[in-house]
Design a protein around this motif. Sequence first.
Motif, PDB file in Angstrom:
ATOM      1  N   PHE A 159      -5.964  -2.887  63.799  1.00  0.00           N
ATOM      2  CA  PHE A 159      -6.570  -2.828  62.786  1.00  0.00           C
ATOM      3  C   PHE A 159      -6.373  -4.852  61.348  1.00  0.00           C
ATOM      4  N   TYR A 160      -4.530  -4.367  61.361  1.00  0.00           N
ATOM      5  CA  TYR A 160      -3.722  -4.867  60.822  1.00  0.00           C
ATOM      6  C   TYR A 160      -4.263  -6.308  61.289  1.00  0.00           C
ATOM      7  N   LEU A 161      -4.037  -6.608  62.641  1.00  0.00           N
ATOM      8  CA  LEU A 161      -4.157  -8.430  62.820  1.00  0.00           C
ATOM      9  C   LEU A 161      -5.503  -8.163  62.465  1.00  0.00           C
ATOM     10  N   PHE A 162      -6.605  -7.579  62.772  1.00  0.00           N
ATOM     11  CA  PHE A 162      -8.113  -8.463  62.514  1.00  0.00           C
ATOM     12  C   PHE A 162      -8.590  -8.600  61.289  1.00  0.00           C
ATOM     13  N   LEU A 163      -7.693  -8.057  60.464  1.00  0.00           N
ATOM     14  CA  LEU A 163      -7.957  -8.388  59.478  1.00  0.00           C
ATOM     15  C   LEU A 163      -7.487 -10.496  58.256  1.00  0.00           C
ATOM     16  N   PHE A 164      -7.066 -10.401  59.876  1.00  0.00           N
ATOM     17  CA  PHE A 164      -6.434 -12.030  60.247  1.00  0.00           C
ATOM     18  C   PHE A 164      -7.256 -12.825  60.828  1.00  0.00           C
ATOM     19  N   ILE A 165      -7.994 -11.907  61.741  1.00  0.00           N
ATOM     20  CA  ILE A 165      -9.163 -12.307  62.908  1.00  0.00           C
ATOM     21  C   ILE A 165     -10.164 -12.342  62.380  1.00  0.00           C
ATOM     22  N   ALA A 166     -10.747 -11.715  61.782  1.00  0.00           N
ATOM     23  CA  ALA A 166     -12.123 -11.813  60.945  1.00  0.00           C
ATOM     24  C   ALA A 166     -12.051 -13.208  60.273  1.00  0.00           C
ATOM     25  N   ILE A 167     -10.871 -13.265  59.637  1.00  0.00           N
ATOM     26  CA  ILE A 167     -11.069 -14.328  58.194  1.00  0.00           C
ATOM     27  C   ILE A 167     -10.978 -15.752  59.324  1.00  0.00           C
ATOM     28  N   ILE A 168     -10.639 -16.096  60.438  1.00  0.00           N
ATOM     29  CA  ILE A 168     -10.438 -16.813  61.283  1.00  0.00           C
ATOM     30  C   ILE A 168     -12.326 -17.209  61.790  1.00  0.00           C
ATOM     31  N   ILE A 169     -13.106 -16.148  61.961  1.00  0.00           N
ATOM     32  CA  ILE A 169     -13.560 -15.464  62.649  1.00  0.00           C
ATOM     33  C   ILE A 169     -15.388 -16.299  62.303  1.00  0.00           C
ATOM     34  N   ALA A 170     -15.011 -15.124  60.236  1.00  0.00           N
ATOM     35  CA  ALA A 170     -16.309 -15.554  59.985  1.00  0.00           C
ATOM     36  C   ALA A 170     -15.759 -17.121  59.274  1.00  0.00           C
ATOM     37  N   ALA A 171     -15.030 -17.926  59.289  1.00  0.00           N
ATOM     38  CA  ALA A 171     -14.964 -19.084  58.722  1.00  0.00           C
ATOM     39  C   ALA A 171     -15.080 -19.656  59.558  1.00  0.00           C
ATOM     40  N   LEU A 172     -15.524 -19.644  60.823  1.00  0.00           N
ATOM     41  CA  LEU A 172     -16.027 -20.176  61.895  1.00  0.00           C
ATOM     42  C   LEU A 172     -17.373 -19.860  62.095  1.00  0.00           C
ATOM     43  N   THR A 173     -17.902 -19.134  61.803  1.00  0.00           N
ATOM     44  CA  THR A 173     -19.583 -18.692  61.414  1.00  0.00           C
ATOM     45  C   THR A 173     -20.491 -19.807  60.076  1.00  0.00           C
ATOM     46  N   GLY A 174     -19.755 -19.614  59.337  1.00  0.00           N
ATOM     47  CA  GLY A 174     -19.771 -20.218  58.174  1.00  0.00           C
ATOM     48  C   GLY A 174     -19.948 -21.426  58.172  1.00  0.00           C
ATOM     49  N   ILE A 175     -19.332 -22.430  59.665  1.00  0.00           N
ATOM     50  CA  ILE A 175     -19.031 -24.262  59.523  1.00  0.00           C
ATOM     51  C   ILE A 175     -20.070 -23.296  60.047  1.00  0.00           C
ATOM     52  N   LEU A 176     -20.165 -23.065  61.231  1.00  0.00           N
ATOM     53  CA  LEU A 176     -21.742 -23.359  62.219  1.00  0.00           C
ATOM     54  C   LEU A 176     -22.806 -23.123  61.437  1.00  0.00           C
ATOM     55  N   LEU A 177     -22.640 -22.446  60.097  1.00  0.00           N
ATOM     56  CA  LEU A 177     -24.336 -22.000  59.069  1.00  0.00           C
ATOM     57  C   LEU A 177     -24.099 -23.493  58.933  1.00  0.00           C
ATOM     58  N   LEU A 307     -18.212 -28.054  53.564  1.00  0.00           N
ATOM     59  CA  LEU A 307     -18.226 -27.216  54.744  1.00  0.00           C
ATOM     60  C   LEU A 307     -16.912 -26.493  54.769  1.00  0.00           C
ATOM     61  N   ALA A 308     -16.207 -26.747  53.903  1.00  0.00           N
ATOM     62  CA  ALA A 308     -15.090 -25.853  54.123  1.00  0.00           C
ATOM     63  C   ALA A 308     -15.767 -24.904  52.349  1.00  0.00           C
ATOM     64  N   ALA A 309     -16.657 -25.151  51.653  1.00  0.00           N
ATOM     65  CA  ALA A 309     -17.085 -23.997  50.671  1.00  0.00           C
ATOM     66  C   ALA A 309     -17.826 -22.826  51.365  1.00  0.00           C
ATOM     67  N   PHE A 310     -18.049 -23.138  52.570  1.00  0.00           N
ATOM     68  CA  PHE A 310     -18.814 -22.005  53.244  1.00  0.00           C
ATOM     69  C   PHE A 310     -17.797 -21.379  54.327  1.00  0.00           C
ATOM     70  N   ALA A 311     -16.853 -21.552  54.640  1.00  0.00           N
ATOM     71  CA  ALA A 311     -16.086 -21.374  55.646  1.00  0.00           C
ATOM     72  C   ALA A 311     -15.019 -20.442  54.456  1.00  0.00           C
ATOM     73  N   VAL A 312     -14.601 -21.294  53.178  1.00  0.00           N
ATOM     74  CA  VAL A 312     -13.915 -20.391  52.100  1.00  0.00           C
ATOM     75  C   VAL A 312     -14.180 -18.957  51.783  1.00  0.00           C
ATOM     76  N   GLY A 313     -15.814 -19.083  51.775  1.00  0.00           N
ATOM     77  CA  GLY A 313     -16.711 -18.099  51.006  1.00  0.00           C
ATOM     78  C   GLY A 313     -16.754 -17.088  52.267  1.00  0.00           C
ATOM     79  N   ALA A 314     -17.108 -17.408  53.482  1.00  0.00           N
ATOM     80  CA  ALA A 314     -17.461 -16.570  54.729  1.00  0.00           C
ATOM     81  C   ALA A 314     -16.219 -15.590  54.928  1.00  0.00           C
ATOM     82  N   SER A 315     -14.563 -16.462  54.920  1.00  0.00           N
ATOM     83  CA  SER A 315     -13.660 -15.870  55.091  1.00  0.00           C
ATOM     84  C   SER A 315     -13.411 -14.918  54.126  1.00  0.00           C
ATOM     85  N   PHE A 316     -13.756 -14.733  53.090  1.00  0.00           N
ATOM     86  CA  PHE A 316     -13.691 -13.867  51.879  1.00  0.00           C
ATOM     87  C   PHE A 316     -14.365 -12.014  52.505  1.00  0.00           C
TER      88      PHE A 316
END
Length: 448
Positions: A159-177, A307-316
Amino acid sequence: MTDRFSTVLLRQLNAGILPYLLILAHIGLGSVLVYVAPRSNIAFLVLISSLLSLYVLKADQRFKLVAGAVLALLIIPVIGVRNIFYLEVIFQISVFAALALGLNIVVGFAGLLDLGYVAFYAVGAYLWAFFGSQQYFVLSFAPGTQPSNLPFLLPGDAFYLFLFIAIIIAALTGILLGLPVLRLRGDYLAIVTLGFGEVIRVLANNLDKPLNFTNGPQGITPIQRPTMPEWAVQGFNDLFGPLIGHTVSPADMYNLFFYLLALLVILVIILVTRRLNDSKIGRAWTAVREDETAAIAMGIPLVRMKLAAFAVGASFAGVMGVLLAASRTFISPESFSFMQSIGVLSMVILGGSGSIPGVILGAAVVTILNLQILQGFSLYLSELRQSEAIIPLINFAWKDLSTQLDPAKYQRLFFGLILILMMIFRPAGLIPAKRRRRKLADDPATAE
């Protein structure tokens, strides 16, 4: 006139040692009330509002840090374990405050209206739900069937590792949006982001065939939690057992654990947001929000900043999605509806678009209104319906009151009225951002 009166009043309250005494009195009064009456909503509101005193009253920063740490790490855990519902309310406030801070990056800083923000929340939640449960081994089974004795794909401490993985995956999803909507603005951007949020929810609802990834509308359960050390439970009972009055079980310790983890995450988010707001990126976002054409003329890379705004907001939102899945041990598409995005947006507008303390206050107000005030009022009316009480002046029996008048059913109506009143009397929000406050002060129509 109201702003002038409040300014004079704050000046009087911030004289000498008075703010220190007021802060200590507020925290002490709230603590005593909650300890004496652990099920009183009014006592809890008095205690939680002491955080507002810490922000509004002017005192030494070291004093505020010590008082805030005592409140967050000592008083709230003790009263929260005595009444788990309070801990749940504070956890919900922390989760929605993090979501509101993420949406504030997109809406408040960069000026991009996003109506599908909850999609990133869902990405983080389903990421840990899939890898932290038995769902990987039921891909070929029919939806809703889960044979017993299936292994978990990963240990709970992943779970602790996935806290950081989720930041990356969500940020990439924000960029795709962000990529397909870079040329859009205003209502068109809002419609596309709304559609994106609905696409994610519909996918979660229908990806149960031909391969069962999400288990459809029935959701994924059980989802693993990280291991709770025995020494933590024993140590907490040894230190605070006499104050609490009973022994804390491991299940209650998980509630406290997720509260502390959510508190840590939101502190990191606040730090990151403040640093970004005071940086070149934050100023570029402000320029993009005010006038995109002027920003391009000044050499600001518009595509990169959006893209930076979408990525940062999505990572949170992504990291909070992982936290939600582990704390609930169950998720379903119903938790990520369009109304959730509207709820988070209302927190940003209510608190003050672009204001970090404002959106946190907005999240607290909306969450408490949802979980305590409206529900508490509904329970009170239900008790009156079961009694033989009569309203004296009109000779009306409470038991004849229609259930259609339940306040919890009119939640959206109350939110709409609140937002309308905010736009009329306080358009900048409860705690407006400094730039927004100056802009409204310079606007002749607003000043009039």
